[in-house]
Enzyme design. Structure first.
Site, PDB file in Angstrom:
ATOM      1  N   CYS A  17      28.732  82.177  62.565  1.00 18.57           N
ATOM      2  CA  CYS A  17      29.988  82.265  61.810  1.00 18.57           C
ATOM      3  C   CYS A  17      31.004  83.082  62.599  1.00 18.57           C
ATOM      4  O   CYS A  17      30.659  84.078  63.226  1.00 18.57           O
ATOM      5  CB  CYS A  17      29.726  82.905  60.450  1.00 18.57           C
ATOM      6  SG  CYS A  17      31.214  82.950  59.426  1.00 18.57           S
ATOM      7  N   TRP A  54      36.032  79.165  62.765  1.00 20.64           N
ATOM      8  CA  TRP A  54      37.468  78.926  62.694  1.00 20.64           C
ATOM      9  C   TRP A  54      38.125  79.448  63.958  1.00 20.64           C
ATOM     10  O   TRP A  54      37.532  80.248  64.668  1.00 20.64           O
ATOM     11  CB  TRP A  54      38.074  79.601  61.460  1.00 20.64           C
ATOM     12  CG  TRP A  54      37.894  81.088  61.410  1.00 20.64           C
ATOM     13  CD1 TRP A  54      38.724  82.033  61.936  1.00 20.64           C
ATOM     14  CD2 TRP A  54      36.825  81.818  60.786  1.00 20.64           C
ATOM     15  NE1 TRP A  54      38.230  83.294  61.685  1.00 20.64           N
ATOM     16  CE2 TRP A  54      37.072  83.184  60.983  1.00 20.64           C
ATOM     17  CE3 TRP A  54      35.673  81.442  60.091  1.00 20.64           C
ATOM     18  CZ2 TRP A  54      36.233  84.182  60.513  1.00 20.64           C
ATOM     19  CZ3 TRP A  54      34.829  82.444  59.619  1.00 20.64           C
ATOM     20  CH2 TRP A  54      35.112  83.796  59.824  1.00 20.64           C
ATOM     21  N   SER A  61      35.186  83.296  53.913  1.00 21.36           N
ATOM     22  CA  SER A  61      33.774  83.265  53.530  1.00 21.36           C
ATOM     23  C   SER A  61      33.526  84.417  52.568  1.00 21.36           C
ATOM     24  O   SER A  61      34.013  85.526  52.789  1.00 21.36           O
ATOM     25  CB  SER A  61      32.898  83.452  54.761  1.00 21.36           C
ATOM     26  OG  SER A  61      33.326  82.619  55.800  1.00 21.36           O
ATOM     27  N   ASP A  95      29.893  77.979  60.699  1.00 23.03           N
ATOM     28  CA  ASP A  95      31.043  78.158  59.791  1.00 23.03           C
ATOM     29  C   ASP A  95      32.070  78.876  60.655  1.00 23.03           C
ATOM     30  O   ASP A  95      32.057  80.095  60.750  1.00 23.03           O
ATOM     31  CB  ASP A  95      30.610  79.022  58.598  1.00 23.03           C
ATOM     32  CG  ASP A  95      31.649  79.033  57.475  1.00 23.03           C
ATOM     33  OD1 ASP A  95      32.516  78.150  57.472  1.00 23.03           O
ATOM     34  OD2 ASP A  95      31.590  79.929  56.621  1.00 23.03           O
TER      35      ASP A  95
HETATM   36  C1  LIG Z   1      35.571  77.807  56.892  1.00 21.04           C
HETATM   37  C2  LIG Z   1      36.479  78.969  57.255  1.00 21.04           C
HETATM   38  C3  LIG Z   1      36.095  80.251  56.924  1.00 21.04           C
HETATM   39  C4  LIG Z   1      36.914  81.322  57.252  1.00 21.04           C
HETATM   40  N1  LIG Z   1      36.525  82.581  56.938  1.00 21.04           N
HETATM   41  C5  LIG Z   1      37.280  83.636  57.286  1.00 21.04           C
HETATM   42  C6  LIG Z   1      36.863  84.972  56.973  1.00 21.04           C
HETATM   43  O1  LIG Z   1      35.819  85.204  56.362  1.00 21.04           O
HETATM   44  N2  LIG Z   1      37.663  86.004  57.373  1.00 21.04           N
HETATM   45  C7  LIG Z   1      38.829  85.781  58.061  1.00 21.04           C
HETATM   46  O2  LIG Z   1      39.507  86.769  58.415  1.00 21.04           O
HETATM   47  N3  LIG Z   1      39.268  84.532  58.346  1.00 21.04           N
HETATM   48  C8  LIG Z   1      38.518  83.464  57.960  1.00 21.04           C
HETATM   49  N4  LIG Z   1      38.956  82.186  58.245  1.00 21.04           N
HETATM   50  C9  LIG Z   1      40.313  82.030  58.835  1.00 21.04           C
HETATM   51  C10 LIG Z   1      41.357  82.037  57.673  1.00 21.04           C
HETATM   52  O3  LIG Z   1      41.171  80.893  56.855  1.00 21.04           O
HETATM   53  C11 LIG Z   1      42.815  82.023  58.149  1.00 21.04           C
HETATM   54  O4  LIG Z   1      43.003  80.966  59.044  1.00 21.04           O
HETATM   55  C12 LIG Z   1      43.245  83.305  58.826  1.00 21.04           C
HETATM   56  O5  LIG Z   1      42.993  84.416  57.975  1.00 21.04           O
HETATM   57  C13 LIG Z   1      44.739  83.291  59.161  1.00 21.04           C
HETATM   58  O6  LIG Z   1      45.488  83.073  57.989  1.00 21.04           O
HETATM   59  P1  LIG Z   1      46.994  83.585  57.842  1.00 21.04           P
HETATM   60  O7  LIG Z   1      47.618  82.880  56.707  1.00 21.04           O
HETATM   61  O8  LIG Z   1      47.034  85.084  57.839  1.00 21.04           O
HETATM   62  O9  LIG Z   1      47.639  83.120  59.170  1.00 21.04           O
HETATM   63  P2  LIG Z   1      48.698  81.910  59.333  1.00 21.04           P
HETATM   64  O10 LIG Z   1      49.982  82.222  58.693  1.00 21.04           O
HETATM   65  O11 LIG Z   1      47.998  80.647  58.967  1.00 21.04           O
HETATM   66  O12 LIG Z   1      48.888  82.056  60.854  1.00 21.04           O
HETATM   67  C14 LIG Z   1      48.024  81.472  61.742  1.00 21.04           C
HETATM   68  C15 LIG Z   1      48.986  80.822  62.661  1.00 21.04           C
HETATM   69  O13 LIG Z   1      49.551  81.891  63.397  1.00 21.04           O
HETATM   70  C16 LIG Z   1      49.902  81.408  64.632  1.00 21.04           C
HETATM   71  N5  LIG Z   1      49.308  82.305  65.595  1.00 21.04           N
HETATM   72  C17 LIG Z   1      48.274  83.148  65.389  1.00 21.04           C
HETATM   73  N6  LIG Z   1      48.008  83.834  66.485  1.00 21.04           N
HETATM   74  C18 LIG Z   1      48.899  83.402  67.398  1.00 21.04           C
HETATM   75  C19 LIG Z   1      49.146  83.727  68.751  1.00 21.04           C
HETATM   76  N7  LIG Z   1      48.409  84.644  69.389  1.00 21.04           N
HETATM   77  N8  LIG Z   1      50.146  83.087  69.391  1.00 21.04           N
HETATM   78  C20 LIG Z   1      50.895  82.170  68.757  1.00 21.04           C
HETATM   79  N9  LIG Z   1      50.723  81.826  67.480  1.00 21.04           N
HETATM   80  C21 LIG Z   1      49.739  82.427  66.834  1.00 21.04           C
HETATM   81  C22 LIG Z   1      49.435  80.018  64.744  1.00 21.04           C
HETATM   82  O14 LIG Z   1      50.527  79.190  64.498  1.00 21.04           O
HETATM   83  C23 LIG Z   1      48.439  79.895  63.653  1.00 21.04           C
HETATM   84  O15 LIG Z   1      48.386  78.594  63.146  1.00 21.04           O
HETATM   85  C24 LIG Z   1      38.151  81.108  57.917  1.00 21.04           C
HETATM   86  C25 LIG Z   1      38.538  79.812  58.227  1.00 21.04           C
HETATM   87  C26 LIG Z   1      37.717  78.754  57.906  1.00 21.04           C
HETATM   88  C27 LIG Z   1      38.163  77.369  58.256  1.00 21.04           C
END
Ligand SMILES: Cc1cc2nc3c(=O)[nH]c(=O)nc-3n(C[C@H](O)[C@H](O)[C@H](O)COP(=O)(O)OP(=O)(O)OC[C@H]3O[C@@H](n4cnc5c(N)ncnc54)[C@H](O)[C@@H]3O)c2cc1C
Ligand SMILES: NC(=O)c1ccc[n+]([C@@H]2O[C@H](COP(=O)([O-])OP(=O)(O)OC[C@H]3O[C@@H](n4cnc5c(N)ncnc54)[C@H](OP(=O)(O)O)[C@@H]3O)[C@@H](O)[C@H]2O)c1
Length: 370
Positions: free
Chosen positions: A322, A369, A138, A367
Site C-alpha cells: 500500500c 496511488w 484507506s 492498494d
Molecule cells: C485507493 C486509494 C487509496 C488512497 N489512500 C490514501 C491514504 O490512505 N492517505 C493519503 O494520504 N492518500 C491516499 N490516497 C491519495 C488520495 O486519494 C489523494 O489523491 C491525495 O490525498 C491528494 O488529494 P488532494 O485533494 O489533497 O490533492 P489534489 O487537489 O487532488 O491535488 C493533486 C494534484 O496536485 C497536483 N500536484 C501534486 N503534486 C504536484 C507536483 N509536485 N507538481 C505538480 N503538480 C502536482 C497534480 O495536479 C495532482 O493531480 C489514496 C488514493 C487511492 C486511489
C-alpha cells in the site's frame, strides 16, 4: 519567479462585476440538449453555491477551452483579447498559457481577479469546469472492531508551482480540520465554520486481512501506505480473540514500514510496538530513509529477509502493498521478483509468473496511488 499576465488596460480595471447569478437563490438544472430536468443527485435546495462547491472542481487545472469560454463573457475588449490569446492551441499564446496559467497552477478565482470584466454565467462555469471527484483514503480503523469510528492517515499534498506554493484540495481542507485538535484544542473542537465533508465508505473486496489464520500475511506500507495495515492488525487481534487466543499453528504476520526519520515521521509507532508485544505482529521491519548516510527503503529490508519471505510466500502467504504507486510499488515488486527467483529455478521470468498467479488468486494485492 511567477510570471504575471499582460498589464491591465488603462484606465485601471473596474472592480468585479456583480455575479450573473445569485449564489443562494434556488435553481433548477436542465439537460442542455433536451431541456428536461436533470437529477441533481443532491437533496434540495439546489443553488449556484452548491453547484460550484460540490459538483464542479474550482481548483482543477485550467484548460485553454475554459479561457475561450470565459472570453465570450468578458466585456472589456482588451481583456477579452488577452483571454482569447491565452486560449490559443499553439504559438505564442500557447506558450503564454503554459507559463502564466499551467506552470503556476492558476486557480479559476485567481484568473478572474486578473480579468475583472469577465462575468461568466453559472451555465458557462458548470459546463466548462470538470466535475469534483472524490479522493480515496484507506481506513486505518477496522470496521469489525470499531464499527462507530472511521480514521484515516493522510499527508498534505504540497508543491511549488513556478514559485507559487500550492496545496492539494482535499488534504488542505483535512489539514485545516485537524489543525485545532493538533494544536491541543481537543478532538471535536474543529468543525465550526468548516464546510461539511461528504464521506462515502467503499468496502474493500480483495484488500482485507485473510480469515485463514494459517496463511502468512506480509504487509508492506511505507509512509501513509501503512494506513490499512493498522486496521489489519486490529482485525487479526480480533480473529485471535474470537478463537480464544493465538492458535499454535497461526502463521506469521509481518509488517514492513518505512519513513524519513524515526523520531519525526514514524506513524503509529506505539500501536505497532504494542502489536509486537502482544504477539499479533510476528515481525516489524522498519526502514528510516534519512537517518543514515544512505537511503534505506522497505525493499532493502525485503532483500535482507529474502529466504524467509520466499518460504512464507511459497507456503501460501499473502502479500499486501500500500502507498506510492509511482516508485515504491514498482521497486517492491522488483524486490519480490528477486527474492522469489531462487525458488523458481533462478528465473526472474518464472518469478514474475508466480507473482502474476498470486495476483490472480488475490494473494498479491496492491492498494496504491500516485
Ligand atoms: C485507493 C486509494 C487509496 C488512497 N489512500 C490514501 C491514504 O490512505 N492517505 C493519503 O494520504 N492518500 C491516499 N490516497 C491519495 C488520495 O486519494 C489523494 O489523491 C491525495 O490525498 C491528494 O488529494 P488532494 O485533494 O489533497 O490533492 P489534489 O487537489 O487532488 O491535488 C493533486 C494534484 O496536485 C497536483 N500536484 C501534486 N503534486 C504536484 C507536483 N509536485 N507538481 C505538480 N503538480 C502536482 C497534480 O495536479 C495532482 O493531480 C489514496 C488514493 C487511492 C486511489
Ligand atoms: N517532514 C516533512 O515535511 C514530511 C515528512 C513526511 C512526508 N511529508 C510529505 O508527505 C508526502 C507523502 O508522505 P508519506 O509519509 O506518505 O510518504 P513519504 O514520506 O514521501 O515516503 C515514505 C518513505 O518511503 C520512502 N521512499 C521514497 N521512495 C521510495 C521507493 N521508491 N521505494 C520505497 N520507499 C521509498 C521515503 O524515502 P525518501 O523520501 O527519503 O526518499 C520515505 O522514507 C511527501 O511527498 C511529503 O510531501 C513531509
Amino acid at each position: 519567479s511567477p510570471i504575471i499576465p499582460p498589464p491591465p488596460p488603462a484606465p485601471p480595471a473596474p472592480p468585479h462585476q456583480s455575479p450573473t447569478f445569485s449564489p443562494d437563490a434556488p435553481i433548477t438544472l436542465t439537460y442542455a440538449a433536451t431541456g428536461a430536468p436533470a437529477d441533481p443527485l443532491l437533496p434540495p435546495p439546489f443553488t449556484a453555491r452548491r453547484v460550484l462547491s460540490t459538483l464542479v472542481d474550482l481548483s482543477a487545472p485550467l484548460k485553454p477551452g475554459l479561457l475561450r469560454a470565459l472570453a465570450s463573457y468578458t466585456a472589456d475588449p482588451t481583456e477579452r483579447a488577452a483571454l482569447e490569446f491565452l486560449s490559443a492551441k499553439k504559438g505564442p499564446g500557447r506558450d503564454a498559457f503554459v507559463a502564466f496559467v499551467a506552470d503556476q497552477a492558476l486557480h479559476l478565482a485567481e484568473l478572474l481577479e486578473c480579468f475583472p470584466s469577465c462575468a461568466p454565467t453559472l451555465g458557462c462555469l458548470a459546463a466548462a469546469l470538470p466535475p469534483l471527484t472524490a479522493r480515496f483514503y484507506s481506513l486505518t480503523s477496522c470496521p469489525a472492531t470499531s464499527p462507530d469510528k472511521v480514521s484515516v492517515a493522510f499527508s498534505v499534498v504540497e508543491w511549488d508551482a513556478a514559485g507559487v506554493g500550492r496545496k492539494g484540495l482535499c488534504t488542505s481542507q483535512l489539514e485545516a480540520l485537524v489543525a485545532p485538535a493538533l494544536a491541543g484544542a481537543g478532538a471535536g473542537s474543529n468543525v465550526a465554520g468548516m464546510p461539511p465533508l461528504s464521506l462515502t465508505l467503499k468496502p474493500a473486496t480483495d484488500f482485507t486481512v485473510p480469515t485463514d489464520l494459517t496463511r502468512p500475511v506480509i504487509m508492506i506500507g511505507p509512509g501513509t501506505g501503512v494506513a490499512p495495515f493498522m486496521g489489519f492488525i486490529d482485525a487479526r487481534r480480533a480473529q485471535y480473540a474470537a478463537v480464544g487466543g493465538k492458535p499454535a499453528d497461526a502463521a506469521p504476520m509481518r509488517l514492513y514500514f518505512g519513513c524519513r526519520h524515526e523520531a519525526q515521521d514514524w506513524l503509529y509507532r506505539e500501536e505497532m510496538e504494542a502489536a509486537v508485544a502482544d504477539g499479533t505482529l510476528d515481525a516489524l521491519r522498519t526502514a528510516f530513509s534519512r537517518d543514515g548516510p544512505s537511503k534505506v527503503y522497505v525493499q532493502h529490508r525485503l532483500a535482507e529477509d529474502a529466504a524467509e519471505l520466499a518460504t512464507l510466500i511459497t507456503e501460501g502467504g499473502c502479500v499486501f502493498v500500500c502507498g506510492d504507486g509511482m516508485h515504491m510499488a514498482k521497486d517492491v515488486h522488483a524486490a519480490l521478483v528477486d527474492l522469489l527467483a531462487p525458488t523458481c529455478g533462478g528465473s526472474k521470468v518464472l518469478a514474475e509468473d508466480f507473482l502474476r498467479t498470486m495476483r490472480e488468486n488475490e494473494r498479491y494485492v496492491q492498494d496504491i496511488w500516485s
